[in-house]
Write a protein that holds these residues in place. Structure first.
Motif, mmCIF file in Angstrom:
data_model
loop_
_atom_site.group_PDB
_atom_site.id
_atom_site.type_symbol
_atom_site.label_atom_id
_atom_site.label_comp_id
_atom_site.label_asym_id
_atom_site.label_seq_id
_atom_site.Cartn_x
_atom_site.Cartn_y
_atom_site.Cartn_z
ATOM 1 N N MET A 1 0.946 -1.238 0.095
ATOM 2 C CA MET A 1 0.135 0.071 -0.027
ATOM 3 C C MET A 1 0.794 1.168 0.052
ATOM 4 S SD MET A 1 -3.365 0.828 0.436
ATOM 5 C CE MET A 1 -4.023 -0.417 1.286
ATOM 6 N N TYR A 2 0.738 2.072 -1.155
ATOM 7 C CA TYR A 2 1.517 3.343 -1.082
ATOM 8 C C TYR A 2 0.895 4.560 -1.053
ATOM 9 C CZ TYR A 2 5.178 0.042 -2.523
ATOM 10 O OH TYR A 2 6.109 -0.975 -2.881
ATOM 11 N N VAL A 3 1.197 5.712 -0.662
ATOM 12 C CA VAL A 3 0.577 6.824 -0.841
ATOM 13 C C VAL A 3 1.154 7.261 -2.303
ATOM 14 C CG1 VAL A 3 0.527 9.390 -0.093
ATOM 15 C CG2 VAL A 3 0.867 7.543 1.743
ATOM 16 N N ARG A 4 -0.095 7.802 -3.085
ATOM 17 C CA ARG A 4 0.575 7.891 -4.515
ATOM 18 C C ARG A 4 0.798 9.288 -4.944
ATOM 19 N NH1 ARG A 4 -4.595 8.637 -7.330
ATOM 20 N NH2 ARG A 4 -6.418 8.074 -6.199
ATOM 21 N N THR A 5 1.577 9.752 -4.061
ATOM 22 C CA THR A 5 2.102 11.030 -4.474
ATOM 23 C C THR A 5 3.582 11.329 -4.426
ATOM 24 O OG1 THR A 5 1.854 11.890 -2.103
ATOM 25 C CG2 THR A 5 -0.108 12.284 -3.212
ATOM 26 N N THR B 1 -0.333 14.084 -7.627
ATOM 27 C CA THR B 1 -0.920 12.989 -7.373
ATOM 28 C C THR B 1 -0.716 11.810 -8.604
ATOM 29 O OG1 THR B 1 -2.483 13.768 -5.917
ATOM 30 C CG2 THR B 1 -3.261 11.786 -6.905
ATOM 31 N N ARG C 1 -15.860 -0.603 4.983
ATOM 32 C CA ARG C 1 -16.575 -0.490 3.779
ATOM 33 C C ARG C 1 -15.587 -1.848 2.883
ATOM 34 N NH1 ARG C 1 -15.046 5.433 1.507
ATOM 35 N NH2 ARG C 1 -12.930 4.982 0.794
ATOM 36 N N LEU D 1 -8.691 6.911 -2.777
ATOM 37 C CA LEU D 1 -8.753 8.079 -2.267
ATOM 38 C C LEU D 1 -9.273 7.799 -0.619
ATOM 39 C CD1 LEU D 1 -7.697 10.784 -2.906
ATOM 40 C CD2 LEU D 1 -10.266 11.619 -3.439
ATOM 41 N N LEU E 1 -6.710 11.178 1.231
ATOM 42 C CA LEU E 1 -5.362 10.806 1.266
ATOM 43 C C LEU E 1 -5.299 9.577 -0.154
ATOM 44 C CD1 LEU E 1 -2.497 10.540 2.109
ATOM 45 C CD2 LEU E 1 -3.039 8.694 3.374
ATOM 46 N N PRO E 2 -4.462 9.977 -1.204
ATOM 47 C CA PRO E 2 -4.515 9.191 -2.287
ATOM 48 C C PRO E 2 -3.571 7.977 -2.132
ATOM 49 C CG PRO E 2 -3.779 11.336 -3.042
ATOM 50 C CD PRO E 2 -3.841 11.268 -1.563
ATOM 51 N N LEU E 3 -3.966 7.001 -2.188
ATOM 52 C CA LEU E 3 -3.693 5.597 -1.803
ATOM 53 C C LEU E 3 -3.458 4.574 -3.251
ATOM 54 C CD1 LEU E 3 -4.895 4.645 1.681
ATOM 55 C CD2 LEU E 3 -2.652 5.769 1.002
#
Lengths: 226, 125
Positions: free
Chosen positions: A1-5, A10, A73, B115, B119-121
Motif C-alpha cells: 500500500m503506497y501513498v500515490r503522491t 498525485t 467498507r 482516495l 489521501l490518495p492511496l
C-alpha cells in the motif's frame, strides 16, 4: 500500500505489463515512469529514483477484518471462489514466468517468507517456521521486535516495541488482533496503539513473498528461524 | 506525509505480494476481461536492464486493468460477494475510515487507485 503522491503531485497507477525481478511493474499515467511494486521506487522514466511512501495495511481474512471493524467498507466485486493464481500458487516447481532457477538455496524456492529490512540488512522469516495464535518476541539488529501471525490469511505483521516497559506482550485469549502489555493495557495489532491511544508498537515494513522472489531483490538476506 | 503523525507513528508496511504473474492466468484474464476469442501468447522480450535485471515485456500495457474508480459497499451488504475465508488487505485512513480490498479480486487487477479520507492511496498487490 503506497501513498500515490510525489511532492505535490498525485499519481495514477496502471499495470505496465512488464515484469522486473519476477514482479509487477507499475506505470504512472502522469509521466509514464515505471515503478517496482515491490520497492515503491521508480526505475525508468522522468521520475526515476523517486520513492513512494508506504502506508500501513493489514492482511487478514474477511471474517477477521469484519469482526474487528464492523463499519468497514469493502471494494465491490463479483463473487469469486478462489484466486486466479490458485494453480500457480499450488505448484512448487513454477518460479515466476521464466521458470527461474535458484541454485544453492537456503530455503525451498517456492516457500513463503516474511521479508523486511533493518539497518541496511535484509531479513526473512520463513512462514513455515511460524505458528498461529502467538506472538514472537525477537531480538534483531539490536531492536526488540514483535511478530504477530494471522495464519488463516498468512498475514504476518512485524513490529518494533517502542514502549520498553511493556515487554513482553501476549495475545488476548481467542484474539488475533489484540494483545495485552505486562501492565495490562490492551494494544491493537492493526494500529500498534493502546485503547488509550498510546503507541506501543511501530510497524516495520514487511512483505510476504515467495523465497525466490524476495531473493531476487535481496540476495544477501539473513534467515531468521524463531 | 511527514506532518501526519498517524502515518509516522504507526507504520510502514507494504503488502505488495510477489505472487508473480503467470502467463496462462494473464491470458485468461484477458479473455474474460475483454471477451475476445483469441489466446494471447505473450512475447517474452527483454527490454532495458536495471540493476543487472532485464525488464521483461510480458503483456501489453493495461492488459490487466487496474482499478481507477473503485466502488464500495458497507460490510453488511457484502455477504453476497465476500467469502468469510477470503483474504483481504485492510487499511485505516488518516481520519479513521476503514476499507477492505479482496486479494482474490486484486489478482485480476493488481492495482487499486483509491482516495481514503482524502489521501490518495495505491493498493499494489
Amino acid at each position: 500500500m503506497y501513498v500515490r503522491t510525489v511532492g505535490a503531485d498525485t499519481l495514477t497507477f496502471g499495470v505496465s505489463g512488464d515484469l522486473w525481478k519476477d514482479a509487477l511493474v507499475m506505470y504512472d499515467r502522469e509521466t509514464n515512469s515505471r515503478w517496482s511494486s515491490v520497492t515503491g521506487k521508480a526505475i525508468v522514466g522522468p521520475l526515476k529514483g523517486q520513492e513512494l511512501t508506504v502506508y500501513p495495511a493489514t492482511q487478514t481474512t474477511w471474517r477477521a477484518w469484519q469482526a474487528a471493524y464492523p463499519h468497514t467498507r469493502v471494494l465491490k466485486k463479483p463473487l469469486l471462489s478462489r484466486s486466479v493464481y490458485a494453480a500457480y500458487n499450488a505448484d512448487s516447481t513454477r518460479l515466476g514466468i521464466h521458470g527461474r532457477q535458484l541454485v544453492k538455496s537456503a530455503l525451498p524456492a517456492k516457500s513463503k517468507v516474511i521479508g523486511f529490512s533493518l539497518a541496511g540488512q535484509a531479513y526473512a522469516l520463513p512462514l513455515a517456521a511460524l505458528a498461529a495464535g502467538r506472538l514472537y518476541h525477537l531480538q534483531v539488529a539490536g531492536r526488540q521486535l514483535v511478530v504477530a501471525v494471522d495464519l488463516a490469511a498468512e498475514g504476518v505483521a512485524v513490529w518494533r516495541l517502542v514502549g520498553a516497559d511493556d515487554s513482553p506482550l501476549e495475545l488476548l485469549p481467542g484474539e488475533i488482533h489484540l494483545a495485552r502489555t505486562a501492565a495490562g493495557a490492551v494494544v491493537s495489532l492493526t494500529s500498534g496503539l493502546t485503547t488509550a491511544g498510546r503507541p506501543v508498537l511501530e510497524r516495520i515494513i514487511s512483505i510476504k513473498a515467495y523465497w525466490f522472489g524476495w531473493h531476487n531483490f535481496y540476495p544477501e538476506t539473513e534467515i531468521i528461524r524463531p | 506525509m511527514p506532518n501526519n503523525p498517524r502515518i509516522q507513528n504507526v507504520t510502514r508496511i507494504s503488502i505488495v505480494n510477489y505472487k508473480l504473474m503467470n502467463v496462462r492466468s494473464a491470458g485468461r484474464i484477458m479473455l474474460t476481461g475483454i471477451g475476445l476469442l483469441f489466446i494471447f501468447w505473450p512475447r517474452l522480450s527483454a527490454g532495458q536492464t536495471i540493476d543487472g535485471e532485464p525488464i521483461y515485456h510480458v503483456l501489453p500495457m493495461d492488459a490487466i486493468p487496474a482499478i481507477y474508480h473503485p466502488e464500495f459497499v458497507p460490510a453488511e451488504q457484502a455477504a453476497k460477494f465476500m467469502d468469510p475465508a477470503e483474504q483481504v488487505i485492510g487499511v485505516i485512513g488518516p481520519a479513521g475510515t476503514v476499507v477492505a480490498y479482496s486479494t482474490w479480486y486484486l489478482d485480476s487487477h493488481e492495482i487499486v487507485n483509491d482516495l481514503v479520507d482524502g489521501l490518495p492511496l495505491a493498493v499494489a498487490w
